[in-house]
Design a protein around this motif. Sequence first.
Motif, PDB file in Angstrom:
ATOM      1  N   ASP A   1      87.275  68.806 -35.353  1.00  0.00           N
ATOM      2  CA  ASP A   1      87.760  67.578 -35.397  1.00  0.00           C
ATOM      3  C   ASP A   1      89.277  67.217 -34.411  1.00  0.00           C
ATOM      4  N   VAL A   2      89.526  68.692 -34.128  1.00  0.00           N
ATOM      5  CA  VAL A   2      90.949  68.433 -33.512  1.00  0.00           C
ATOM      6  C   VAL A   2      90.261  68.749 -32.377  1.00  0.00           C
ATOM      7  N   VAL A   3      88.651  69.627 -31.555  1.00  0.00           N
ATOM      8  CA  VAL A   3      88.603  69.090 -29.876  1.00  0.00           C
ATOM      9  C   VAL A   3      88.712  67.563 -29.682  1.00  0.00           C
ATOM     10  N   VAL A   4      87.950  67.081 -30.826  1.00  0.00           N
ATOM     11  CA  VAL A   4      87.481  65.042 -30.450  1.00  0.00           C
ATOM     12  C   VAL A   4      88.607  64.299 -29.996  1.00  0.00           C
ATOM     13  N   ASP A   5      89.769  64.885 -31.692  1.00  0.00           N
ATOM     14  CA  ASP A   5      91.199  64.624 -30.499  1.00  0.00           C
ATOM     15  C   ASP A   5      92.135  64.800 -29.836  1.00  0.00           C
ATOM     16  N   LEU A   6      90.867  65.904 -29.106  1.00  0.00           N
ATOM     17  CA  LEU A   6      91.819  65.944 -27.857  1.00  0.00           C
ATOM     18  C   LEU A   6      91.021  65.175 -26.814  1.00  0.00           C
ATOM     19  N   LEU A   7      89.592  65.285 -27.061  1.00  0.00           N
ATOM     20  CA  LEU A   7      88.683  64.864 -26.095  1.00  0.00           C
ATOM     21  C   LEU A   7      89.334  63.513 -26.278  1.00  0.00           C
ATOM     22  N   LYS A   8      90.060  62.983 -27.018  1.00  0.00           N
ATOM     23  CA  LYS A   8      90.450  61.056 -26.496  1.00  0.00           C
ATOM     24  C   LYS A   8      91.172  60.839 -26.545  1.00  0.00           C
ATOM     25  N   ALA A   9      92.662  62.292 -26.315  1.00  0.00           N
ATOM     26  CA  ALA A   9      93.735  62.137 -26.350  1.00  0.00           C
ATOM     27  C   ALA A   9      93.056  62.039 -24.168  1.00  0.00           C
ATOM     28  N   PHE A  10      92.772  62.467 -23.955  1.00  0.00           N
ATOM     29  CA  PHE A  10      92.111  63.242 -22.508  1.00  0.00           C
ATOM     30  C   PHE A  10      91.322  61.717 -22.183  1.00  0.00           C
TER      31      PHE A  10
ATOM     32  N   ASP B   1      79.219  67.155 -35.083  1.00  0.00           N
ATOM     33  CA  ASP B   1      79.692  66.564 -36.326  1.00  0.00           C
ATOM     34  C   ASP B   1      80.859  65.600 -36.369  1.00  0.00           C
ATOM     35  N   SER B   2      82.074  66.456 -35.326  1.00  0.00           N
ATOM     36  CA  SER B   2      83.506  65.824 -35.170  1.00  0.00           C
ATOM     37  C   SER B   2      82.749  64.586 -33.942  1.00  0.00           C
ATOM     38  N   LEU B   3      82.317  64.976 -32.711  1.00  0.00           N
ATOM     39  CA  LEU B   3      81.724  63.881 -32.340  1.00  0.00           C
ATOM     40  C   LEU B   3      81.184  62.432 -33.300  1.00  0.00           C
ATOM     41  N   VAL B   4      80.101  62.697 -33.587  1.00  0.00           N
ATOM     42  CA  VAL B   4      79.855  61.285 -34.131  1.00  0.00           C
ATOM     43  C   VAL B   4      80.346  60.674 -35.672  1.00  0.00           C
ATOM     44  N   ASN B   5      80.679  61.796 -36.627  1.00  0.00           N
ATOM     45  CA  ASN B   5      81.389  60.836 -37.859  1.00  0.00           C
ATOM     46  C   ASN B   5      83.010  61.403 -37.656  1.00  0.00           C
ATOM     47  N   TYR B   6      83.522  61.921 -37.254  1.00  0.00           N
ATOM     48  CA  TYR B   6      84.790  61.651 -36.994  1.00  0.00           C
ATOM     49  C   TYR B   6      85.827  60.933 -35.661  1.00  0.00           C
ATOM     50  N   GLY B   7      85.386  61.368 -34.873  1.00  0.00           N
ATOM     51  CA  GLY B   7      84.883  60.247 -33.300  1.00  0.00           C
ATOM     52  C   GLY B   7      84.306  59.063 -33.374  1.00  0.00           C
ATOM     53  N   GLY B   8      83.294  58.983 -34.338  1.00  0.00           N
ATOM     54  CA  GLY B   8      82.859  57.401 -34.480  1.00  0.00           C
ATOM     55  C   GLY B   8      81.578  57.356 -33.396  1.00  0.00           C
ATOM     56  N   ASN B   9      81.074  58.392 -32.431  1.00  0.00           N
ATOM     57  CA  ASN B   9      80.366  58.578 -31.478  1.00  0.00           C
ATOM     58  C   ASN B   9      81.192  57.382 -29.997  1.00  0.00           C
ATOM     59  N   HIS B  10      82.298  57.229 -30.252  1.00  0.00           N
ATOM     60  CA  HIS B  10      82.474  56.484 -29.379  1.00  0.00           C
ATOM     61  C   HIS B  10      83.739  57.088 -28.233  1.00  0.00           C
ATOM     62  N   ALA B  11      83.809  57.189 -27.169  1.00  0.00           N
ATOM     63  CA  ALA B  11      84.757  57.649 -26.542  1.00  0.00           C
ATOM     64  C   ALA B  11      85.811  58.504 -26.797  1.00  0.00           C
ATOM     65  N   PRO B  12      85.197  59.997 -26.533  1.00  0.00           N
ATOM     66  CA  PRO B  12      83.589  59.627 -26.513  1.00  0.00           C
ATOM     67  C   PRO B  12      82.153  59.450 -27.087  1.00  0.00           C
ATOM     68  N   GLU B  13      81.251  59.389 -26.279  1.00  0.00           N
ATOM     69  CA  GLU B  13      79.649  58.775 -26.487  1.00  0.00           C
ATOM     70  C   GLU B  13      79.027  59.926 -26.215  1.00  0.00           C
TER      71      GLU B  13
END
Length: 592
Positions: free
Chosen positions: A17-26, A44-56
């Motif tokens: 999930d932390v990686v997804v936080d960073l992808l979103k932050a950037f 899983d984090s991209l889809v279920n934590y990040g909502g598969n949006h920005a990044p998709e």
Amino acid sequence: MAKAQKIEKPRAEWGSDVVVDLLKAFEIEYVAINPGATFRGLHDSLVNYGGNHAPEIILCTHEEIAVALAHGYARAKGKPMGAAVHNVVGLQHASMAIYNAWADRLPVIVMGGTGPMDTANRRPWIDWVHTALVQGNLVRDFVKWDDQPASVEAVPDSFIRAYRLATTDPMGPVYICYDGDVQEKQLDGEITFPSLDRYPAPLPLQAPEEGFEKTIRWLLEAKKPVIIADTVGRKEAGFKALGELAELLAAPVLDQFGRFNFPVQNPLNLSGQNDKVIPRADLILALDVPDLEGATAKRAQERGNRRATPLLPSNAKIINVALDDLLLRAWATDFNKLREADLMITADTSIFLPELLRRLKAEKRLSQLSGEIEKRREDWGKIYAEKRAALEKETKTKWDEKPIAMTRLYAELKEALKSEDWVLTNGSSQGKENHYLPASKFNQILGKYKGGGLGYGLPASLGATLALKGSGKFCLDIQPDGCLLFTVSALWTAVHHQIPLLIVVCSNRSYFNDEEHQERIAVVRNRPVENKTVGIRIEDPNVDFGAMARTYGCWGAGPIAEPKDLIKTLREAVKVVKDGKPALVDVVCQMR
Ligand SMILES: Cc1ncc(C[n+]2csc(CCOP(=O)(O)OP(=O)(O)O)c2C)c(N)n1
Ligand SMILES: [Mg+2]
């Protein structure tokens, strides 16, 4: 570096999930993937934590496609997207595309999975055959940096460093490998998340005073200054300043098309006329040109000759402005032949050129030279007129020929796209369209692979089209057939993600570039030249790319063999693309 959002309260529960936080932050918009268990945590984090949006997630059918797509995105956008590749196997598939991005000095954030490095946690067989020590070694010679953070706490620093390195000129791909245990670790407390404002992008490199003083003096002393530009057009400020500089001095520009550097229809655009221009030069201003030898010499490859003949008079001065010496590796020799120069300046052309212009315009000596400058503008204009006349003559002479002439294809494309704000995302092998299609805007021609690795064209075009989604630009891929066959399944991604790209396949039904080589060798060895097609022609069976497109659910037409049918089909395809879908037109065309 893109402006990063501040993450006040990370909600991360798992390592990835932390990686997804960073992808979103950037503000990473997309991550191209082919799925794999080594990054199931991240997935899983991209889809279920990040909502598969920005990044998709952009689903690709091969890792080479995923990375080439991200490469094309970076070309169009000037900033990176992500690509996630499965452990050693996905990374091996991705490696050639990573090399192309490296040779092109463009950022791709390649992420991978491995391990677990803790052997106690490994599943039998599969986790063992898919783990390497150290996985990044596979691509280390052609990424700017690679890392494998050993804990979740180490992830933010690692990502921020990777992002900053990837996006600082000279840019390049990076590879970050996430251990399965790190991704799948359940967090028992908050991860300290650094404030991203504290890690700004470095300011660009500017030339020292001496660089400006000498450049201005030499430019004003020169009778025939000539500009060679390869990747200046990667930034809009550089593109604009180069245009103004050429006009101010009436200095012709030889565009090497690493990026699009100079309007095609400007009479000072003498690209491709090197043998007429270079011998007359008394000063070369080389701007971001890694291969200066290629740009100033004549290639005479007859009879297997490898050595280029220099065209530049030995007393001509050379000023070299580039950043490329800052990014060298010893493994691949993509640094090209050692460059000669009388003045070497390590600077970012997007800030060097505007400042050079500002100073030049203030020079009193410039107005004293106006007569001389106008005279040479006229002289160079004659060469430009000859160049245009030759292209027009070729178009006319070959208009009705079968197979369809490339010049006719360009003319019909120009006609079909005349009301569109088009971008050429990839080009033919010979690249004559770069002289033919009336491109005039920043980034209007995105160019070909710099690493020379086939398979680039379609996926990179898809990435560029994704990057330009919503901009009103119409994206066109002029796509050689051999290159397409490497990565043709990218058509599935085009359809699935509704990427509106016009793909015009140049079906010469040959890996023609190699036919030329086999002919040269046969001539030298006095062997039958007619055998040059053996092992090279893509015939028997002919590939029906129109039908192939349709099997992927893509609008497909052709093979178009009749010249008169071309324009109608192109117009239909343009409509499909304007409706937001990809379209492919297969054109049976001449070898060159
Ligand atoms: C990955 C890769 N494999 C092989 C080559 C060697 N190669 C260079 S050009 C070429 C032929 C390209 O054929 P096509 O894309 O159809 O273009 P054409 O020359 O026919 O216009 C080949 C095979 C390469 N550059 N990259
Ligand atoms: Mg071909």
